[in-house]
Design an enzyme around this catalytic site. Structure first.
Site, mmCIF file in Angstrom:
data_model
loop_
_atom_site.group_PDB
_atom_site.id
_atom_site.type_symbol
_atom_site.label_atom_id
_atom_site.label_comp_id
_atom_site.label_asym_id
_atom_site.label_seq_id
_atom_site.Cartn_x
_atom_site.Cartn_y
_atom_site.Cartn_z
ATOM 1 N N ASP A 42 0.853 -1.199 0.000
ATOM 2 C CA ASP A 42 0.000 0.000 0.000
ATOM 3 C C ASP A 42 0.889 1.250 0.000
ATOM 4 O O ASP A 42 0.397 2.375 -0.116
ATOM 5 C CB ASP A 42 -1.012 -0.008 1.148
ATOM 6 C CG ASP A 42 -0.351 0.096 2.519
ATOM 7 O OD1 ASP A 42 0.873 -0.063 2.615
ATOM 8 O OD2 ASP A 42 -1.092 0.332 3.503
ATOM 9 N N SER A 43 2.211 1.055 0.068
ATOM 10 C CA SER A 43 3.161 2.159 -0.151
ATOM 11 C C SER A 43 2.993 2.749 -1.546
ATOM 12 O O SER A 43 3.530 3.819 -1.834
ATOM 13 C CB SER A 43 4.604 1.679 0.054
ATOM 14 O OG SER A 43 4.850 0.525 -0.699
ATOM 15 N N LYS A 111 -0.998 -9.481 2.793
ATOM 16 C CA LYS A 111 -0.308 -8.977 3.989
ATOM 17 C C LYS A 111 -1.270 -8.084 4.757
ATOM 18 O O LYS A 111 -1.988 -7.288 4.144
ATOM 19 C CB LYS A 111 0.956 -8.190 3.626
ATOM 20 C CG LYS A 111 1.634 -7.588 4.863
ATOM 21 C CD LYS A 111 3.016 -7.033 4.574
ATOM 22 C CE LYS A 111 3.009 -5.643 4.024
ATOM 23 N NZ LYS A 111 2.385 -4.624 4.914
ATOM 24 N N GLU A 113 -1.443 -5.357 8.074
ATOM 25 C CA GLU A 113 -0.831 -4.619 9.187
ATOM 26 C C GLU A 113 -1.574 -5.037 10.446
ATOM 27 O O GLU A 113 -2.798 -4.886 10.535
ATOM 28 C CB GLU A 113 -0.909 -3.114 8.941
ATOM 29 C CG GLU A 113 0.023 -2.698 7.808
ATOM 30 C CD GLU A 113 0.240 -1.204 7.710
ATOM 31 O OE1 GLU A 113 -0.109 -0.468 8.654
ATOM 32 O OE2 GLU A 113 0.775 -0.774 6.686
ATOM 33 N N GLU A 180 8.812 -3.867 10.882
ATOM 34 C CA GLU A 180 9.220 -2.566 10.337
ATOM 35 C C GLU A 180 9.667 -1.621 11.443
ATOM 36 O O GLU A 180 8.957 -1.439 12.450
ATOM 37 C CB GLU A 180 8.052 -1.944 9.544
ATOM 38 C CG GLU A 180 8.401 -0.573 8.988
ATOM 39 C CD GLU A 180 7.446 -0.060 7.914
ATOM 40 O OE1 GLU A 180 6.520 -0.793 7.512
ATOM 41 O OE2 GLU A 180 7.642 1.093 7.480
HETATM 42 O O1 KIV Z 1 3.506 -1.093 1.800
HETATM 43 C C1 KIV Z 1 4.685 -1.469 1.885
HETATM 44 O O2 KIV Z 1 5.522 -1.221 1.008
HETATM 45 C C2 KIV Z 1 5.083 -2.222 3.074
HETATM 46 C C3 KIV Z 1 6.526 -2.541 3.245
HETATM 47 C C4 KIV Z 1 7.244 -1.344 3.721
HETATM 48 C C5 KIV Z 1 6.751 -3.704 4.119
HETATM 49 O O3 KIV Z 1 4.265 -2.535 3.872
#
Ligand code: KIV
Length: 270
Positions: A42-43, A111, A113, A180
């Protein structure tokens, strides 16, 4: 070709490699380079969509990016990063959003959080056949609660809470854990305590793998975190290419004869 089972059972001396990608051409390059896991993070919100945080990223945006990445990836495991509020509020909606990434977009896993609210969901998703990569330490979707993108696990209680949550998510079925922005010694202790591999970002050298955001690696980010490292200067390459294009068009040098076609059978139209 790494599978979720390969990652779960990872016990090589060689660390796991994970990088983010949000589009097909980048995923293809990352895959060809032999990266084990491609995270559709989500980055993308900060890296590609111009947001200040990841909070505005939608399920549709992650789904579209995941489909593009999966179509361009032959070898790496593709993990879709579930955006803010796409999971956690309602169990059925969470399952549907996560399931969509596998069913419609060909991701291999999701993934999340994590926090205490994701333990039960991790178990449910795993039971349903949706593999879960957990994420603890700095969880950027909690930026408003945390007051900034600060290092986590910096006192005994906070470090113990991370370890406890890591264990609970492993017990619930998570096949790996992203850590992280936590102290290296905390990451090392969590890594020792778990059977599943840890993948660190800003978590020191003792995790089982490392992950970075692709735009930071390529030198395309406006800002990158202090724990990241730039491995290339793609921004300069792009600036040169675009500058050369503008110059060639403005000077009349492009398009040249080899880029054009004249049809002899067509007479002047006026
Ligand atoms: O969204 C992302 O890129 C991440 C990584 C920093 C692990 O969650």
């Amino acid at each position: 070709m790494p599978t979720v089972q390969h990652v779960r059972q990872h016990d090589d001396d060689e660390p796991l490699t994970m990088l983010t990608a949000y589009d097909a051409p980048t995923a293809s390059i990352v895959d060809d380079a032999g990266v084990d896991v491609i995270l559709v993070g989500d980055s993308v919100g900060n890296a590609n969509l111009g947001y200040d945080t990841t909070l505005p990223v939608t399920v549709d945006e992650i789904a579209s990016a995941t489909g593009a990445v999966a179509r361009a990836t032959d070898e790496a495991l593709v993990v879709a990063d579930m955006p803010f509020l796409s999971f956690g509020a309602d169990q059925s909606e969470s399952v549907r959003n996560c399931g969509r990434m596998l069913k419609e977009e060909d991701a291999d896993a999701v993934k999340l959080e994590c926090g205490p609210h994701t333990v039960e969901l991790t178990e449910r998703l795993t039971d349903l056949g949706i593999p879960v990569m957990a994420h603890l330490g700095l969880t950027p979707q909690h930026v408003n609660q945390l007051g900034g993108f600060f290092r986590q696990g910096t006192d005994q209680d906070a470090a113990e809470r991370i370890l406890e949550l890591a264990r609970r998510h492993e017990d619930a079925g998570a096949f790996s854990l992203v850590l992280e922005h936590v102290p290296a010694n905390v990451a090392a202790d969590v890594t020792d305590a778990l059977d599943v591999p840890t993948i660190g970002i800003g978590a020191g050298p003792d995790t089982d793998g490392q992950v970075l955001v692709i735009t930071d690696v390529l030198g395309l980010s406006e800002r990158s975190p202090p724990f990241s490292r730039q491995f290339g200067d793609v921004k300069s390459e792009m600036e040169n290419a675009v500058g050369d294009y503008v110059e060639a068009v403005e000077s009349g040098e492009f398009p040249a004869d080899e880029h054009s076609h004249v049809e002899e059978d067509v007479d002047s139209l006026y």
